[in-house]
Scaffold this motif. Structure first.
Motif, PDB file in Angstrom:
ATOM      1  N   GLY A 354     -29.841  75.816  39.710  1.00 39.34           N
ATOM      2  CA  GLY A 354     -28.312  74.976  40.238  1.00 39.34           C
ATOM      3  C   GLY A 354     -27.990  73.822  39.654  1.00 39.34           C
ATOM      4  O   GLY A 354     -26.619  73.584  39.029  1.00 39.34           O
ATOM      5  N   HIS A 355     -29.704  73.321  38.799  1.00 38.18           N
ATOM      6  CA  HIS A 355     -28.817  72.042  37.997  1.00 38.18           C
ATOM      7  C   HIS A 355     -28.031  72.232  35.984  1.00 38.18           C
ATOM      8  O   HIS A 355     -27.746  70.915  35.707  1.00 38.18           O
ATOM      9  N   TRP A 356     -28.439  73.505  35.795  1.00 40.77           N
ATOM     10  CA  TRP A 356     -28.264  73.990  34.433  1.00 40.77           C
ATOM     11  C   TRP A 356     -26.547  73.498  34.079  1.00 40.77           C
ATOM     12  O   TRP A 356     -25.639  73.742  35.565  1.00 40.77           O
ATOM     13  N   HIS A 357     -26.232  72.923  33.268  1.00 42.19           N
ATOM     14  CA  HIS A 357     -24.352  72.754  32.830  1.00 42.19           C
ATOM     15  C   HIS A 357     -23.726  74.190  32.046  1.00 42.19           C
ATOM     16  O   HIS A 357     -24.636  74.994  31.482  1.00 42.19           O
ATOM     17  N   HIS A 358     -23.004  74.533  33.376  1.00 39.77           N
ATOM     18  CA  HIS A 358     -22.449  75.844  32.812  1.00 39.77           C
ATOM     19  C   HIS A 358     -21.480  75.882  31.152  1.00 39.77           C
ATOM     20  O   HIS A 358     -21.791  76.149  30.741  1.00 39.77           O
ATOM     21  N   GLY A 359     -21.791  74.263  30.722  1.00 37.97           N
ATOM     22  CA  GLY A 359     -20.847  74.669  29.224  1.00 37.97           C
ATOM     23  C   GLY A 359     -21.444  74.819  28.602  1.00 37.97           C
ATOM     24  O   GLY A 359     -21.256  75.283  27.273  1.00 37.97           O
ATOM     25  N   VAL A 360     -23.050  74.999  28.371  1.00 38.07           N
ATOM     26  CA  VAL A 360     -24.552  75.485  27.427  1.00 38.07           C
ATOM     27  C   VAL A 360     -24.937  76.471  27.914  1.00 38.07           C
ATOM     28  O   VAL A 360     -25.670  77.003  26.733  1.00 38.07           O
ATOM     29  N   ILE A 361     -24.757  76.512  28.987  1.00 42.82           N
ATOM     30  CA  ILE A 361     -26.146  78.132  28.960  1.00 42.82           C
ATOM     31  C   ILE A 361     -26.042  79.480  28.050  1.00 42.82           C
ATOM     32  O   ILE A 361     -25.782  80.201  28.422  1.00 42.82           O
ATOM     33  N   GLY A 362     -24.842  78.879  27.988  1.00 41.11           N
ATOM     34  CA  GLY A 362     -23.968  79.987  27.117  1.00 41.11           C
ATOM     35  C   GLY A 362     -24.732  80.321  25.196  1.00 41.11           C
ATOM     36  O   GLY A 362     -25.928  81.178  24.840  1.00 41.11           O
ATOM     37  N   ILE A 363     -25.383  79.152  25.606  1.00 41.49           N
ATOM     38  CA  ILE A 363     -26.040  78.866  23.521  1.00 41.49           C
ATOM     39  C   ILE A 363     -27.468  79.481  24.305  1.00 41.49           C
ATOM     40  O   ILE A 363     -27.905  79.488  23.131  1.00 41.49           O
ATOM     41  N   VAL A 364     -28.017  78.649  25.328  1.00 44.93           N
ATOM     42  CA  VAL A 364     -29.346  78.851  25.667  1.00 44.93           C
ATOM     43  C   VAL A 364     -29.942  80.369  25.677  1.00 44.93           C
ATOM     44  O   VAL A 364     -30.703  80.821  25.081  1.00 44.93           O
ATOM     45  N   ALA A 365     -28.797  81.342  26.205  1.00 42.66           N
ATOM     46  CA  ALA A 365     -28.778  82.681  26.800  1.00 42.66           C
ATOM     47  C   ALA A 365     -28.987  82.942  25.559  1.00 42.66           C
ATOM     48  O   ALA A 365     -29.662  83.836  24.947  1.00 42.66           O
ATOM     49  N   SER A 366     -28.300  82.587  24.519  1.00 40.88           N
ATOM     50  CA  SER A 366     -28.080  83.008  22.729  1.00 40.88           C
ATOM     51  C   SER A 366     -29.114  83.109  22.281  1.00 40.88           C
ATOM     52  O   SER A 366     -30.166  84.217  21.557  1.00 40.88           O
ATOM     53  N   ALA A 380     -26.086  79.190  36.371  1.00 44.01           N
ATOM     54  CA  ALA A 380     -26.051  77.900  37.304  1.00 44.01           C
ATOM     55  C   ALA A 380     -25.369  77.820  38.031  1.00 44.01           C
ATOM     56  O   ALA A 380     -24.201  78.646  38.426  1.00 44.01           O
ATOM     57  N   GLY A 381     -25.582  76.877  39.167  1.00 44.20           N
ATOM     58  CA  GLY A 381     -24.161  76.656  40.807  1.00 44.20           C
ATOM     59  C   GLY A 381     -23.398  76.482  40.533  1.00 44.20           C
ATOM     60  O   GLY A 381     -22.641  75.628  39.035  1.00 44.20           O
ATOM     61  N   SER A 390     -23.527  82.807  32.271  1.00 45.10           N
ATOM     62  CA  SER A 390     -23.512  83.213  30.937  1.00 45.10           C
ATOM     63  C   SER A 390     -24.748  83.878  30.461  1.00 45.10           C
ATOM     64  O   SER A 390     -25.786  84.224  30.541  1.00 45.10           O
ATOM     65  N   VAL A 391     -23.931  85.101  29.185  1.00 39.22           N
ATOM     66  CA  VAL A 391     -24.747  86.468  28.850  1.00 39.22           C
ATOM     67  C   VAL A 391     -24.954  87.179  27.915  1.00 39.22           C
ATOM     68  O   VAL A 391     -23.603  86.924  27.324  1.00 39.22           O
ATOM     69  N   ARG A 392     -26.178  87.149  27.407  1.00 41.36           N
ATOM     70  CA  ARG A 392     -25.851  87.352  26.016  1.00 41.36           C
ATOM     71  C   ARG A 392     -26.885  88.612  25.601  1.00 41.36           C
ATOM     72  O   ARG A 392     -27.661  88.496  26.696  1.00 41.36           O
ATOM     73  N   SER A 393     -26.381  89.697  24.771  1.00 41.65           N
ATOM     74  CA  SER A 393     -27.493  90.993  24.844  1.00 41.65           C
ATOM     75  C   SER A 393     -27.555  90.695  23.248  1.00 41.65           C
ATOM     76  O   SER A 393     -26.324  90.713  22.418  1.00 41.65           O
ATOM     77  N   HIS A 416     -17.927  90.918  26.660  1.00 46.91           N
ATOM     78  CA  HIS A 416     -17.408  91.896  25.064  1.00 46.91           C
ATOM     79  C   HIS A 416     -18.969  92.527  25.061  1.00 46.91           C
ATOM     80  O   HIS A 416     -19.217  92.260  26.322  1.00 46.91           O
ATOM     81  N   PRO A 417     -19.411  93.058  25.024  1.00 44.25           N
ATOM     82  CA  PRO A 417     -20.677  94.719  24.731  1.00 44.25           C
ATOM     83  C   PRO A 417     -21.798  92.806  23.955  1.00 44.25           C
ATOM     84  O   PRO A 417     -22.529  93.417  25.044  1.00 44.25           O
ATOM     85  N   ALA A 418     -21.466  92.429  23.796  1.00 41.25           N
ATOM     86  CA  ALA A 418     -22.293  91.690  23.416  1.00 41.25           C
ATOM     87  C   ALA A 418     -22.872  90.459  23.951  1.00 41.25           C
ATOM     88  O   ALA A 418     -23.487  89.383  24.207  1.00 41.25           O
ATOM     89  N   ALA A 419     -21.464  89.929  24.917  1.00 45.71           N
ATOM     90  CA  ALA A 419     -21.678  88.157  25.262  1.00 45.71           C
ATOM     91  C   ALA A 419     -20.410  88.632  26.562  1.00 45.71           C
ATOM     92  O   ALA A 419     -19.739  89.101  26.602  1.00 45.71           O
ATOM     93  N   ALA A 420     -21.078  87.775  28.003  1.00 37.88           N
ATOM     94  CA  ALA A 420     -19.912  88.186  28.986  1.00 37.88           C
ATOM     95  C   ALA A 420     -20.664  87.051  30.701  1.00 37.88           C
ATOM     96  O   ALA A 420     -21.368  86.354  29.874  1.00 37.88           O
ATOM     97  N   GLY A 421     -20.058  86.915  30.686  1.00 40.83           N
ATOM     98  CA  GLY A 421     -19.991  85.983  32.573  1.00 40.83           C
ATOM     99  C   GLY A 421     -19.648  86.730  33.610  1.00 40.83           C
ATOM    100  O   GLY A 421     -19.098  87.636  33.700  1.00 40.83           O
ATOM    101  N   PHE A 422     -20.325  85.770  34.700  1.00 37.05           N
ATOM    102  CA  PHE A 422     -20.008  86.813  35.992  1.00 37.05           C
ATOM    103  C   PHE A 422     -20.075  84.985  36.847  1.00 37.05           C
ATOM    104  O   PHE A 422     -21.282  84.796  36.556  1.00 37.05           O
TER     105      PHE A 422
END
Length: 630
Positions: A354-366, A380-381, A390-393, A416-422
């Protein structure tokens, strides 16, 4: 890039004939790269010398309508709003039009939603607020085509809207005075790959030319270069043409804030390359949109006072340092969670805090996706029982299609196929993860856990010279759609190995009389480096303390063996070098065939079997694998 120590399956390139693209003024290795990318002589020459671009008004059917309305705004000194986005593309697009329209007589103001409070794109609250301020003209950049509620309200309030956006058009055409979108151009248009900032540049440039003031938007091309590379737009067509024009002058930009940002990034007074933007400038701009107020970047890129520009650049740089610290902390926590899971690594990595920052979780997922070579979602919450992801594939697993199959568990999703969010309710996370695991497990079974790596041409160490580097630069800029070439070298001796801070490895490689320096980023300390290796690499220029040295950026290493095995169905063939330019092919029954490989790639043998099509194909593949042909 993926760590070079991660498991990899090498796939050497196919044969490319005796002398590929003969007549092109490039070294053989570079001609082989272009040939294997599907270029013929004409398209390769066009890559080196881009043809003139067609008229923008002929390719964008509603561009003249947009220019006519903006001409009125400029001549009347009308107030209008530039409705942007909080990523680098959206922020540079906003700044580009603010600068251009101001210089042409209008009174533009930025209107960018908050990542945390408003979410993506134009919304009804923004429209209502701008109408209350007396604004009657909206220009969107990098968003707007899906903002049906906001567009309907604007029409109801009598506001004109010009949409410039490159995201997928909805089935129902958006309500607007004019739409500037790549998909409205002809299918073979060089403008098809433009990002949001490219569309903003088209609008500004066409407007300035129609008003007879093309010099009034001098910094527009500079901002186009930044936004295009930061958004990873394909470097083909108009993107390539305008980047080649702009990169050489970017270090002397008239944009005070951009010059200040370059100085803080440690970039010298020299023409910039695409890598300088991608690794130095773009992260500092993106960090603001992730952690701060995106209007800071717009202020930086529209500032005319040098001292104020330096101060704004420092604030951007500080946010970038904060972004790095947050990413490192979240990555460490994510790795700890995975290591503590006694059930092992799942096919689809999904972690929530819950405490992770929305703005950077995509970078870490990558980062995690590159580390484990499987799809990753970090959540993140988001308040009221919702989690935002944030999703990376990796290549081959289309995460947008996977989310479509899981739609019943999601509140909203896209990508997109390589990156998405939900967004998902907390109580649905478990069942969602189970379904995503099933989809990813099927994909992993089909393609295996090792990442495929495909070098494009053999480049011996003796061929890595300043002259070769200069020839390589004629193919720049490199990026999406036109990546930097991937070379390989065979049978190199590792004469020195040094571990650097951050876990990187610096190597000295010897091949015959030639020695070259190499860097292997994020090397796994548990993986010993063999004494004799084959290496896959990109070539780069290392600048350190005023010195410039060519170096190999290692993407993969493997132990060198003097022979190799070719498999054709159930049949195996052993291949080995025979002298300087010869090789020997041995089948499973011990029959031997010797041939010589001439300098032009022709295979020469007195053995009549070598002319058989099947055997000739084997010999061509063996010549590449044994380093006898590029």
């Amino acid at each position: 890039m993926p760590p070079p120590s991660s498991p990899s399956a090498w796939q050497l390139p196919p044969p490319c004939g005796r002398d590929p693209l003969n007549g092109l003024p490039l070294p053989l290795a570079l001609r082989a790269v272009l040939f294997r990318r599907g270029h013929d002589l004409n398209s390769a020459q066009a890559l080196l010398n881009a043809p003139a671009l067609p008229s923008t008004t002929e390719h964008f059917p509603q561009l003249e309508t947009a220019v006519a309305r903006l001409t009125q705004a400029c001549l009347r000194g009308e107030s209008l709003a530039i409705c942007g986005d909080y990523d680098a593309d959206g922020m540079t697009s906003t700044a580009l039009l603010i600068r251009a329209l101001s210089s042409l007589g209008a009174k533009p103001q930025p209107a960018i939603p908050s990542r945390m409070d408003d979410g993506y794109g134009l919304n009804a609250g923004m429209v209502s607020g701008l109408h209350g301020q007396g604004i009657r003209l909206l220009v969107t950049v990098d968003n707007g085509v899906s903002a049906q509620e906001a567009l309907s309200l604007a029409e109801k309030l009598g506001m004109d809207v010009i949409l410039t956006d490159h995201h997928t058009l909805p089935v129902e055409a958006p309500q607007a005075l004019a739409l500037i979108h790549p998909s409205t151009t002809p299918e073979d248009s060089p403008y098809r790959g433009l990002a949001g900032v490219g569309l903003a540049y088209v609008l500004a440039r066409t407007l300035a030319e129609s008003l007879g003031q093309p010099d009034a938007i001098g910094a527009a091309r500079d901002l186009f270069c930044i936004g295009t590379i930061a958004d990873m737009a394909p470097l083909t067509g108009a993107n390539r043409t305008w980047l080649r024009e702009g990169l050489g002058h970017l270090h002397r930009s008239s944009c005070i804030g951009l010059r200040a940002l370059q100085q803080l990034s440690g970039l010298e007074e020299r023409p910039l390359r695409a890598d300088d933007i991608g690794f130095q400038l773009a992260p500092r701009i993106n960090a603001v949109g992730r952690l701060g107020d995106p209007r800071l970047v717009v202020e930086l890129l529209t500032e005319d006072d040098r001292d104020a520009g330096v101060e704004l650049a420092r604030r951007c740089d500080a946010l970038n340092r904060q972004r790095r610290e947050l990413c490192d902390a979240i990555e460490a926590e994510a790795l700890a969670l995975l290591e503590a899971d006694t059930q092992g690594l799942p096919p689809f990595v999904l972690l929530a805090q819950g405490h992770w920052h929305h703005g950077v979780i995509g970078i870490v997922a990558s980062r995690l996706m590159e580390r484990y070579r499987r799809p990753v979602a970090l959540l993140a919450g988001d308040g009221e029982g919702l989690l935002r992801a944030s999703v990376r594939s990796p290549e081959g697993f289309a995460v947008d299609r996977a989310l479509q199959q899981c739609a019943k568990h999601l509140e909203r999703f896209g990508g997109h196929p390589a990156a998405a969010g939900f967004s998902v309710r907390a109580e649905h996370v478990h069942v969602l993860h189970e379904q995503l695991n099933g989809l990813a497990a099927e994909w992993l079974d089909d393609q295996g856990s090792a990442r495929r790596i495909l070098p494009e041409a053999l480049l011996p160490l003796e061929g890595i010279t300043r002259a070769f580097w200069q020839e390589l630069q004629t193919l720049e800029p490199f990026g999406v759609g036109h990546p930097a070439p991937l070379f390989w070298a065979r049978d190199c001796e590792v004469t020195r190995e040094q571990t650097l801070r951050g876990g990187h490895k610096r190597l000295s490689l010897q091949q015959g009389d030639s020695c070259r320096e190499a860097i292997a980023w994020r090397w796994d300390p548990q993986q010993p480096i063999p004494r004799r290796v084959d290496v896959i690499f990109r070539l780069s220029l290392n600048r350190w303390q005023g010195e410039e040295r060519l170096q190999l950026e290692v993407l993969a290493l493997r132990e060198h063996f003097s022979s190799m095995v070719l498999q054709r169905g159930n049949l195996l063939y052993t291949c080995r070098r025979h002298g300087d330019r010869g090789m020997e092919l041995v089948n499973q029954t011990g029959d031997r065939l010797k041939v010589n490989c001439l300098d032009n790639g022709v295979l020469d043998s007195d053995d009549i079997r070598s002319s058989h099509a099947y055997v000739a194909g084997l010999l061509q593949d063996a010549a590449i694998g044994l380093g006898l042909h590029p």
